[in-house]
Design an enzyme around this catalytic site. Structure first.
Site, PDB file in Angstrom:
ATOM      1  N   HIS A  18       0.851  -1.375   0.041  1.00 50.67           N
ATOM      2  CA  HIS A  18       0.058  -0.100   0.037  1.00 50.67           C
ATOM      3  C   HIS A  18       0.835   1.242  -0.047  1.00 50.67           C
ATOM      4  O   HIS A  18       0.350   2.153  -0.765  1.00 50.67           O
ATOM      5  CB  HIS A  18      -1.140  -0.015   1.175  1.00 50.67           C
ATOM      6  CG  HIS A  18      -1.894  -1.145   1.135  1.00 50.67           C
ATOM      7  ND1 HIS A  18      -2.606  -1.794   2.210  1.00 50.67           N
ATOM      8  CD2 HIS A  18      -2.644  -1.670   0.189  1.00 50.67           C
ATOM      9  CE1 HIS A  18      -3.344  -2.661   1.870  1.00 50.67           C
ATOM     10  NE2 HIS A  18      -3.449  -2.537   0.526  1.00 50.67           N
ATOM     11  N   ASP A 144     -13.589 -13.824 -11.729  1.00 48.26           N
ATOM     12  CA  ASP A 144     -12.304 -14.228 -11.738  1.00 48.26           C
ATOM     13  C   ASP A 144     -11.269 -13.232 -12.246  1.00 48.26           C
ATOM     14  O   ASP A 144     -11.770 -12.541 -13.159  1.00 48.26           O
ATOM     15  CB  ASP A 144     -11.997 -15.722 -12.691  1.00 48.26           C
ATOM     16  CG  ASP A 144     -10.668 -15.979 -12.619  1.00 48.26           C
ATOM     17  OD1 ASP A 144     -10.179 -16.371 -11.547  1.00 48.26           O
ATOM     18  OD2 ASP A 144      -9.898 -15.903 -13.620  1.00 48.26           O
ATOM     19  N   ASP A 165      -2.818  -9.006  -7.049  1.00 49.18           N
ATOM     20  CA  ASP A 165      -2.876  -9.301  -5.715  1.00 49.18           C
ATOM     21  C   ASP A 165      -3.308 -10.681  -5.093  1.00 49.18           C
ATOM     22  O   ASP A 165      -4.380 -10.620  -4.104  1.00 49.18           O
ATOM     23  CB  ASP A 165      -3.191  -8.175  -4.750  1.00 49.18           C
ATOM     24  CG  ASP A 165      -2.785  -8.455  -3.344  1.00 49.18           C
ATOM     25  OD1 ASP A 165      -1.959  -8.962  -3.024  1.00 49.18           O
ATOM     26  OD2 ASP A 165      -3.328  -7.412  -2.619  1.00 49.18           O
TER      27      ASP A 165
END
Ligand code: SAM
Length: 282
Positions: A18, A144, A165
């Protein structure tokens, strides 16, 4: 699907991902032209650090909880956007709420920027949708990740950030990560891609990195942060990010930021970081 990010939110891997994501967004904002964030594995957006899941693992105590004390001014300058988001979510000063990647992005985006936040887990996708129902900049999808990237690239803005991620729960996920990234690069060659990978015993990192290197995208940076030694029965010893189409000067920023994070987040005598080009810029 067993993985729920609520158990891991705010851990050392989130802090790395982040803080770097916030830097990338700051670089994208240097131009007035709008951009799009495509968060292919978005999670639920906001995490309660006082909740049952976070309490069960206590992972955030080895991550964001260790960030309270100020770093040197030049490091704080780089952390400022990330810190501002966390401060806004925790107005009374006590750390209770941690932003996931879509929340961080939204709070740093401008009015004209857009985001696709995609999450496959049905329940988490509903939570995500509830959070962002009233923000016209966000489109929440539940597909997906690979299908999402196929459907949504290239973005109409022709500028932006793709975050990949995955939880890497399945053995096939490292290869799938490279496959979806290859597709993303074909469809949206100029997009900045952030690909997260775990550092632990096993071959995941190696598979992801050799695949990414093979794509040969100029300006592909590899950054890693290890908080402890990797051993076979252990979990996450650290994490890494590959950045494709790395914004100009971001490498220099990360060479300043990563050692500071490693010193702070390392366990015992550990705490190592590296920043190197996998494919140099042209
Ligand atoms: N990006 C989030 C953040 O930084 O706040 C954390 C994401 S978490 C590491 C991975 C997420 O991917 C989980 O919420 C999981 O449910 C979701 N997921 C797992 N498999 C997926 C798939 N094939 N497609 C899309 N999402 C998936």
């Amino acid at each position: 699907m067993n993985y729920r990010h609520a158990y891991h939110a705010g851990n050392h891997a989130d802090v790395l991902k982040h803080t770097v994501m916030a830097r990338v967004l700051e670089h994208l904002k240097k131009k007035d032209k709008p951009f799009r964030v495509i968060d292919a594995h978005a999670g639920i957006g906001l995490y309660d650090l006082t909740g049952t899941e976070a309490g069960k693992t206590g992972e955030w105590e080895g991550g964001i909880a260790k960030m309270a004390e100020a770093f040197a001014p030049e490091v704080e300058a780089l952390l400022a956007p990330y810190r501002a988001v966390i401060a806004a979510l925790n107005p009374d000063g006590a750390l209770k709420v941690y932003p996931g990647s879509p929340e961080l992005a939204l709070r740093l985006m401008r009015r004209g920027d857009r985001m696709i936040a995609n999450e496959l887990h049905p329940q988490d996708a509903i939570t995500l949708e509830r959070h962002y129902l009233h923000d016209p900049r966000v489109d929440v999808t539940s597909m997906d990740a690979e299908t999402c990237l196929k459907a949504k690239l290239p973005p109409p803005e022709r500028r932006g950030l793709i975050l990949i991620d995955p939880p890497y729960e399945l053995k096939t996920e490292a290869e799938k990560t490279v496959r979806m990234l290859a597709h993303a690069v074909r469809r949206f060659a100029q997009g900045v891609c952030l690909v997260w990978y775990p550092l632990k015993a096993g071959e995941t990192a190696e598979t992801v990195l050799s695949g990414i290197k093979g794509l040969g995208v100029p300006g592909t940076l590899k950054i890693e942060l290890r908080v402890r030694e990797a051993f076979s029965a252990g979990g996450l010893a650290g994490s890494g990010l590959a950045i494709l189409n790395t914004p100009w000067t971001l490498d220099a920023e990360l060479r300043l930021l990563l050692p500071a994070l490693a010193t702070r987040l390392g366990i015992g005598t550990w705490g190592e970081s590296s920043v190197e080009w996998l494919v140099s810029p042209t």
